[in-house]
Design an enzyme around this catalytic site. Structure first.
Site, mmCIF file in Angstrom:
data_model
loop_
_atom_site.group_PDB
_atom_site.id
_atom_site.type_symbol
_atom_site.label_atom_id
_atom_site.label_comp_id
_atom_site.label_asym_id
_atom_site.label_seq_id
_atom_site.Cartn_x
_atom_site.Cartn_y
_atom_site.Cartn_z
ATOM 1 N N GLU A 146 0.768 -1.246 0.000
ATOM 2 C CA GLU A 146 0.000 0.000 0.000
ATOM 3 C C GLU A 146 0.804 1.304 0.000
ATOM 4 O O GLU A 146 0.560 2.183 0.838
ATOM 5 C CB GLU A 146 -0.977 0.013 1.198
ATOM 6 N N GLU A 193 -6.345 -8.371 0.468
ATOM 7 C CA GLU A 193 -7.019 -7.929 1.701
ATOM 8 C C GLU A 193 -8.477 -7.687 1.379
ATOM 9 O O GLU A 193 -8.796 -7.021 0.383
ATOM 10 C CB GLU A 193 -6.415 -6.617 2.239
#
Ligand SMILES: *[C@@H]1O[C@H](CO)[C@@H](O)[C@H](O)[C@H]1NC(C)=O
Ligand SMILES: *[C@@H]1O[C@H](CO)[C@@H](O)[C@H](O)[C@H]1NC(C)=O
Ligand SMILES: *[C@@H]1O[C@H](CO)[C@@H](O)[C@H](O)[C@H]1NC(C)=O
Ligand SMILES: *[C@@H]1O[C@H](CO)[C@@H](O)[C@H](O)[C@H]1NC(C)=O
Ligand SMILES: *[C@@H]1O[C@H](CO)[C@@H](O)[C@H](O)[C@H]1NC(C)=O
Length: 428
Positions: free
Chosen positions: A214, A319
């Site tokens: 991320e 995720e």
């Protein structure tokens, strides 16, 4: 703002300097042979969230006695006596996961575990309060995983300077420093090199390394910085033995929160081999998503399939969860409220959080029934790619259990048998 611009300018001048300049050519007679048949068998996994990187919402008991300055792992180490913080961390690393968890993960038909790591397990510099000592516990967990036939994905979640300023990087910052600091980037590459050297000869144990989780691609310039970093990390992960021999370690990159269309042809075969694109799909963090009806949630989950199959790269949903609100106390930050019930700054009330978080024992049948349908819709959609890793296996007893895979098994919103589908046509 001025600090941000300064960093940006600094980064611009530093961009030229890079540890690894040359990407070795992939030879057709030496193709990658991963430690798991990616693309043939689906990845079905869970994350060990809140273990080697702290999240107050996952383990509130570690934070309950601490004052409000302690909001992440950095401040956990900074604002306590080091020996007290160390004892608490060692105990947590030692006890939060046990061998039984790995037996159950395997029994649930899962084949991967994803372990978020912080850079500080490998490298702490003066001025950084982080506490080390994680590696023996990591090693023990990898042994347990291997014993139960589980593949381990090691993913760097925390880079020096923080790549996103999020709590999952270890350090909450309004402006992340990593993207604008070549020293931080070079330290990160050195850690990836070290991680690869630890596991290069064990691709069946650790078939995949996540080069960086991320990065903040929503900040101007960071997408390009991340791209260059990933090219450099490719050399470290795929060519640890020198430029004429590939490793069998698959490298995972993250879409930096940009549409997958921004990654068309990036690091794709045949020039690059063994690269996986990781995308994270949550449904409970914006006002619009929170206001969706249950049927709209399902529809959106199913619609993701079109994007997941759009790249010429293996794509994984690394995720996601069955929670569809941000109700879990502290999920948005320690002491912060939820958008769903309007207690988060600038949010508008959608509904009460009562009965939607906390202990699964209190969840209504209707709630669990929806989560089961949502789980089936998401896994159906995400298996159009190479598979999925759900966030997360467990929380502390009673904390945000709508996020817990193990509680889902116990209370029936996740099946023990992956093929046991109550809604086989959920995505039409
Ligand atoms: C919390 O405790 C630390 C260490 O004693 C102190 O430096 C900090 O100012 C305290 N924060 C608050 C909000 O009281
Ligand atoms: C870059 O990060 C390093 C630590 O990795 C730090 O020592 C240095 O001061 C930072 N440089 C700038 C310009 O912020
Ligand atoms: C992503 O691609 C779109 C066009 O498809 C472009 O407008 C946007 O600027 C790109 N994002 C970044 C961060 O470059
Ligand atoms: C798929 O990606 C496009 C941008 O490329 C985006 O507009 C769309 O919302 C995405 N679809 C889903 C279901 O997320
Ligand atoms: C809430 O809105 C105000 C005014 O637009 C803004 O300054 C503040 O940063 C917002 N807070 C959050 C947490 O988004």
């Amino acid at each position: 703002m001025s600090r941000y611009l300064l960093n940006f300018v600094t980064a611009f001048f530093l961009l030229g300097a890079s540890l690894f300049e040359r990407v070795p050519v992939v030879r057709a007679d030496n193709p990658i042979s991963p430690g798991f048949p990616y693309g043939t068998e689906k990845v079905r996994g869970v994350s060990l969230g809140g273990w080697l990187i702290l999240h107050p919402w996952i383990t509130p008991s570690l934070f309950n006695d601490l004052n409000s300055s302690v909001v992440d792992e950095w401040t956990f180490c900074e604002f306590q006596d080091t020996s007290v913080a160390r004892a608490a961390l060692e105990n947590h690393w030692d006890t939060f996961y046990s061998e039984e968890d790995f037996a159950n993960i395997a029994k649930a038909g899962l084949n991967h575990i994803r372990i978020p790591l912080g850079y500080w397990a490998f490298d702490v510099q003066p001025g950084e309060p982080y506490i080390q000592g994680q590696l023996p516990y990591l090693e023990r967990v990898i042994k347990w995983a291997t014993k139960y036939g589980l593949k381990v994905m090691l993913v760097l979640y925390g880079a020096p300077g923080s790549q996103n300023g999020f709590i999952n990087s270890g350090h909450i910052l309004s402006v992340p420093e990593w993207p604008f600091n070549q020293t931080d980037i070079d330290r990160t590459l050195a850690i990836i090199q070290r991680l690869e050297s630890m596991f290069a000869n064990y691709p069946s144990v650790v078939p995949m390394i996540g080069a960086l989780n991320e990065p903040a691609g929503f900040i101007p310039g960071v997408l390009d910085t991340a791209r260059q970093y990933y090219r450099d990390a490719y050399t470290a992960i795929r060519f640890p033995f020198g430029s004429d021999k590939q490793s069998n370690t698959v490298m995972m990159i993250h879409d930096t929160f940009q549409p997958l269309s921004n990654w068309t042809d990036f690091m794709s075969p045949p020039d690059y081999q063994g690269v996986v694109m990781d995308t994270h799909l949550y449904h409970g963090f914006t006002q619009a998503e929170l206001e969706q009806t249950e049927d709209e949630e399902i529809e959106e989950a199913c619609a993701h399939a079109a994007n997941i199959t759009s790249l010429n790269l293996w794509t994984i949903v690394g995720e996601w969860c069955t929670a569809f609100t941000d109700c879990a106390p502290g999920l948005n930050g320690r002491g912060m409220g939820a958008r769903y019930d309007g207690t988060y700054p600038n949010s508008t009330f959608v509904g009460s959080c009562d009965g939607l978080t906390g202990s699964a024992e209190t969840f209504s049948d209707e709630y669990k029934t929806f989560m089961r349908r949502f789980w089936e819709a998401q896994t159906t959609a995400y298996e159009t790619g190479i598979g999925w890793v759900q966030w997360l296996w467990k929380t502390e007893e009673g904390a945000g259990e709508e996020w817990s895979y193990s509680k889902g098994l116990q209370y029936g919103w996740i099946p023990w048998d992956q093929t046991d589908r109550l809604y086989p046509n959920v995505c039409g």
